[in-house]
Design a protein around this motif. Structure first.
Motif, PDB file in Angstrom:
ATOM      1  N   MET A 247       0.824  -1.196   0.000  1.00 37.49           N
ATOM      2  CA  MET A 247       0.000   0.000   0.000  1.00 37.49           C
ATOM      3  C   MET A 247       0.868   1.260   0.000  1.00 37.49           C
ATOM      4  O   MET A 247       0.558   2.244  -0.656  1.00 37.49           O
ATOM      5  CB  MET A 247      -0.917  -0.007   1.216  1.00 37.49           C
ATOM      6  N   LEU A 248       1.976   1.219   0.752  1.00 39.73           N
ATOM      7  CA  LEU A 248       2.923   2.331   0.794  1.00 39.73           C
ATOM      8  C   LEU A 248       4.330   1.780   0.765  1.00 39.73           C
ATOM      9  O   LEU A 248       4.671   0.860   1.527  1.00 39.73           O
ATOM     10  CB  LEU A 248       2.726   3.172   2.057  1.00 39.73           C
ATOM     11  N   PHE A 249       5.155   2.358  -0.106  1.00 37.70           N
ATOM     12  CA  PHE A 249       6.559   1.965  -0.230  1.00 37.70           C
ATOM     13  C   PHE A 249       7.360   3.242  -0.294  1.00 37.70           C
ATOM     14  O   PHE A 249       7.164   4.070  -1.187  1.00 37.70           O
ATOM     15  CB  PHE A 249       6.749   1.134  -1.500  1.00 37.70           C
ATOM     16  N   SER A 250       8.267   3.446   0.679  1.00 39.93           N
ATOM     17  CA  SER A 250       9.014   4.704   0.726  1.00 39.93           C
ATOM     18  C   SER A 250      10.457   4.463   1.140  1.00 39.93           C
ATOM     19  O   SER A 250      10.732   3.726   2.092  1.00 39.93           O
ATOM     20  CB  SER A 250       8.356   5.681   1.712  1.00 39.93           C
ATOM     21  N   ARG A 251      11.373   5.098   0.406  1.00 35.40           N
ATOM     22  CA  ARG A 251      12.797   5.024   0.719  1.00 35.40           C
ATOM     23  C   ARG A 251      13.290   6.421   1.093  1.00 35.40           C
ATOM     24  O   ARG A 251      12.830   7.422   0.541  1.00 35.40           O
ATOM     25  CB  ARG A 251      13.591   4.525  -0.489  1.00 35.40           C
ATOM     26  N   ALA A 252      14.236   6.474   2.040  1.00 40.27           N
ATOM     27  CA  ALA A 252      14.748   7.768   2.477  1.00 40.27           C
ATOM     28  C   ALA A 252      16.210   7.649   2.866  1.00 40.27           C
ATOM     29  O   ALA A 252      16.672   6.582   3.297  1.00 40.27           O
ATOM     30  CB  ALA A 252      13.939   8.298   3.659  1.00 40.27           C
ATOM     31  N   ARG A 253      16.933   8.765   2.702  1.00 41.99           N
ATOM     32  CA  ARG A 253      18.314   8.869   3.173  1.00 41.99           C
ATOM     33  C   ARG A 253      18.342  10.001   4.200  1.00 41.99           C
ATOM     34  O   ARG A 253      18.449  11.177   3.849  1.00 41.99           O
ATOM     35  CB  ARG A 253      19.267   9.160   2.016  1.00 41.99           C
ATOM     36  N   VAL A 254      18.215   9.648   5.457  1.00 41.08           N
ATOM     37  CA  VAL A 254      18.184  10.636   6.533  1.00 41.08           C
ATOM     38  C   VAL A 254      19.601  11.133   6.807  1.00 41.08           C
ATOM     39  O   VAL A 254      20.544  10.336   6.892  1.00 41.08           O
ATOM     40  CB  VAL A 254      17.579  10.030   7.813  1.00 41.08           C
ATOM     41  N   ALA A 255      19.761  12.430   6.941  1.00 38.43           N
ATOM     42  CA  ALA A 255      21.061  13.012   7.254  1.00 38.43           C
ATOM     43  C   ALA A 255      21.482  12.613   8.656  1.00 38.43           C
ATOM     44  O   ALA A 255      20.633  12.350   9.523  1.00 38.43           O
ATOM     45  CB  ALA A 255      21.001  14.533   7.129  1.00 38.43           C
ATOM     46  N   PRO A 256      22.796  12.550   8.926  1.00 33.91           N
ATOM     47  CA  PRO A 256      23.259  12.155  10.270  1.00 33.91           C
ATOM     48  C   PRO A 256      22.612  12.963  11.390  1.00 33.91           C
ATOM     49  O   PRO A 256      22.290  12.419  12.450  1.00 33.91           O
ATOM     50  CB  PRO A 256      24.772  12.406  10.193  1.00 33.91           C
ATOM     51  N   ALA A 257      22.391  14.262  11.146  1.00 38.95           N
ATOM     52  CA  ALA A 257      21.807  15.107  12.183  1.00 38.95           C
ATOM     53  C   ALA A 257      20.349  14.774  12.453  1.00 38.95           C
ATOM     54  O   ALA A 257      19.802  15.198  13.481  1.00 38.95           O
ATOM     55  CB  ALA A 257      21.925  16.582  11.776  1.00 38.95           C
ATOM     56  N   GLY A 258      19.711  14.033  11.554  1.00 35.10           N
ATOM     57  CA  GLY A 258      18.293  13.731  11.718  1.00 35.10           C
ATOM     58  C   GLY A 258      17.992  12.307  12.123  1.00 35.10           C
ATOM     59  O   GLY A 258      16.824  11.960  12.345  1.00 35.10           O
ATOM     60  N   VAL A 259      19.036  11.448  12.222  1.00 36.67           N
ATOM     61  CA  VAL A 259      18.803  10.041  12.526  1.00 36.67           C
ATOM     62  C   VAL A 259      18.163   9.862  13.898  1.00 36.67           C
ATOM     63  O   VAL A 259      17.210   9.094  14.076  1.00 36.67           O
ATOM     64  CB  VAL A 259      20.124   9.244  12.443  1.00 36.67           C
ATOM     65  N   GLU A 260      18.661  10.583  14.897  1.00 36.82           N
ATOM     66  CA  GLU A 260      18.110  10.438  16.246  1.00 36.82           C
ATOM     67  C   GLU A 260      16.638  10.854  16.283  1.00 36.82           C
ATOM     68  O   GLU A 260      15.822  10.216  16.959  1.00 36.82           O
ATOM     69  CB  GLU A 260      18.913  11.277  17.236  1.00 36.82           C
ATOM     70  N   GLN A 261      16.284  11.913  15.538  1.00 35.23           N
ATOM     71  CA  GLN A 261      14.885  12.342  15.475  1.00 35.23           C
ATOM     72  C   GLN A 261      14.021  11.266  14.841  1.00 35.23           C
ATOM     73  O   GLN A 261      12.913  10.979  15.325  1.00 35.23           O
ATOM     74  CB  GLN A 261      14.774  13.640  14.680  1.00 35.23           C
ATOM     75  N   ALA A 262      14.511  10.651  13.745  1.00 32.28           N
ATOM     76  CA  ALA A 262      13.742   9.606  13.064  1.00 32.28           C
ATOM     77  C   ALA A 262      13.556   8.393  13.966  1.00 32.28           C
ATOM     78  O   ALA A 262      12.461   7.818  14.052  1.00 32.28           O
ATOM     79  CB  ALA A 262      14.452   9.210  11.771  1.00 32.28           C
ATOM     80  N   VAL A 263      14.618   7.994  14.654  1.00 33.89           N
ATOM     81  CA  VAL A 263      14.516   6.848  15.563  1.00 33.89           C
ATOM     82  C   VAL A 263      13.599   7.188  16.729  1.00 33.89           C
ATOM     83  O   VAL A 263      12.865   6.332  17.241  1.00 33.89           O
ATOM     84  CB  VAL A 263      15.910   6.426  16.057  1.00 33.89           C
ATOM     85  N   GLY A 264      13.613   8.447  17.147  1.00 37.57           N
ATOM     86  CA  GLY A 264      12.757   8.868  18.248  1.00 37.57           C
ATOM     87  C   GLY A 264      11.284   8.663  17.957  1.00 37.57           C
ATOM     88  O   GLY A 264      10.507   8.307  18.852  1.00 37.57           O
TER      89      GLY A 264
END
Length: 469
Positions: A247-264
């Motif tokens: 239904m949804l397929f998404s790829r992303a390259r999170v910048a190092p400064a944003g990894v902690e926010q994404a994991v959060g």
């Protein structure tokens, strides 16, 4: 040279006559150049009444009926069919600015419409400083009128006041007079976006351009306040060659400064699904995991479970069958970072990770090579883990996504009226399914991308209908 480029860019940029303190602004540079968007909405409106052109035509003017597809009708109102229109939605009402082909004809037509809705016998314009204004109380409450100078006119209607003059009519006259008083400045943000229709949300720092055809509608925009982490614009993704599924397929390259926010954000979901899990330990594992990720991420939502229990928190969590994959920098270090999970309540060790039994279902955390996969459905998690190729590829954008509209329509159909009665938060999903479900079921594809910019994000979405109706 830069100054020349900037000057050329501004010269080509649209110049909306947007009112101050507007919540939303819609700008059409040329009324006779929106046939593509109209063609898409006309076809989409056969299955979604909300998208029919006649519905949004009614929003182009506060008290006149404008139909851009009928240039003769526009000219019959004194309006230039090739001119622009800018609609500003404010807390106290709406202002619509248009260019006139025949100002005298417009005034005559406006007088008839304004009198019919006011209970008055005539309209009395006043002129000051070259600006002619009209403001008249409406029988339904509030005021309506316009400010006119030369071939430019801004019409307005206030939303409140009832039969008592609350001063909003005078405020609208002042603002409309200001708008026609001088030429508007070009908006460089619009000049950077393709579109025959633009939507601006000033409070959110968002500008969106719309272009279309009978089979496609493209939205491309910029935003400065999206609640998203920064993304990397270059690099190779291990998921670059994977084909979109689900239904949804998404790829992303999170910048190092944003990894902690994404994991959060993932940590918050885990804590919600497992309230018995010790918060300090969950946060500690999340920090350790974020330090060992490259930033390459893949999200896949396969489908929505049939007849899920959406009236409970855990039911809503497990309703979408989904999994997230993330590339790790060091598999051995990641295994160590995940070790505290073994002590969480309800956990079961697996050969390649852990299964965490919680109310409503099971969370799966698996590590295979440099791929960490977490999901709320064993089949989806296993499928995603096995689908990651040995070699990656570069992606043209930091984030891309694909939506299967048919699966999305089926998922929205799982929200019932009784779910809405039990939980008002589901009302939005129920309404979307009711209004757009039939159109989604007949759509071909929805896809898009997003990139980080110096001041925020740039994004694009393409909605595709089948070639044959």
């Amino acid at each position: 040279m830069f100054a020349l480029v900037l000057a050329a860019s501004l010269a080509a940029a649209p110049a909306p006559r947007a009112a101050t303190a507007s919540a939303t602004v819609v700008h059409i540079p040329r009324l006779d150049a929106i046939q593509g968007v109209t063609a898409f909405l006309d076809r989409a409106g056969q299955h979604a009444a909300l998208l029919r052109p006649i519905v949004w035509y009614a929003e182009l003017h506060p008290w006149l009926s404008l139909d851009p597809s009928q240039p003769e009708a526009l000219a019959g109102l004194g309006i230039d069919p090739s001119g622009p229109v800018t609609v500003s939605l404010r807390a106290n009402g709406r202002i619509s600015c248009t260019r006139l082909k025949d100002p005298k004809l417009f005034q005559d037509k406006a007088a008839g419409v304004l009198v019919s809705g006011s209970g008055k016998t005539e309209v009395k314009p006043t002129t000051s400083g070259g600006v002619t204004t009209v403001s008249i109380p409406r029988e339904s409450g509030g005021h309506a009128g316009y400010a006119l100078k030369g071939q430019e006119v801004c019409a307005f209607a206030t939303t409140g006041g009832g039969f008592v003059d609350d001063g909003q009519g005078a405020a609208m006259v002042k603002e409309a007079s200001r708008l026609v008083g001088k030429a508007p400045k070009p908006d460089a943000r619009l000049g950077q976006l393709p579109g025959s229709v633009y939507v601006l949300l000033p409070g959110r720092g968002m500008v969106v351009g719309m272009e279309g055809s009978a089979t496609e509608l493209r939205l491309e925009g910029t935003a400065t306040q999206l609640p998203l982490p920064p993304f990397q614009t270059t690099g190779t993704s291990p998921y670059g060659t994977m084909k979109s599924e689900g239904m949804l397929f998404s790829r992303a390259r999170v910048a190092p400064a944003g990894v902690e926010q994404a994991v959060g954000s993932v940590r918050a979901l885990v804590q919600q699904a497992c309230p018995a899990c010790p918060p300090a330990e969950v946060s500690s594992v999340a920090r350790a995991v974020s330090e060992r990720l490259t930033g390459n991420v893949l999200v896949m939502v396969d489908s929505v479970r049939s007849r899920p229990n959406l009236r409970t928190r855990e039911g809503r969590f497990f309703a979408p069958r989904q999994a997230v994959a993330a590339e790790v920098t060091d598999a051995a270090a990641m295994k160590t970072a995940l070790a505290p999970v073994a002590k969480f309540p309800g956990v079961k060790p697996l050969e390649d990770g852990y299964a965490l039994d919680v109310k409503g279902g099971t969370l799966f955390v698996r590590l295979k090579g440099k791929q960490l996969v977490m999901g709320n459905d064993e089949a989806v998690a296993q499928s995603l883990l096995g689908a990651v190729p040995q070699t990656g590829a570069k992606l043209p954008h930091a984030v891309d996504f694909t939506v299967d509209p048919k699966r999305l329509a089926n998922g929205l159909n799982q929200v019932s009226l009784m779910d809405v009665v039990s939980d008002q938060q589901l009302a939005g999903l129920f309404t979307v399914g009711l209004e757009l479900g039939p159109l989604l079921a007949r759509s071909e594809r929805i896809s898009g991308w997003l990139d980080s910019t110096g001041g925020g994000h740039r994004f694009s979405t393409l909605w595709t209908l089948p070639a044959a109706p």
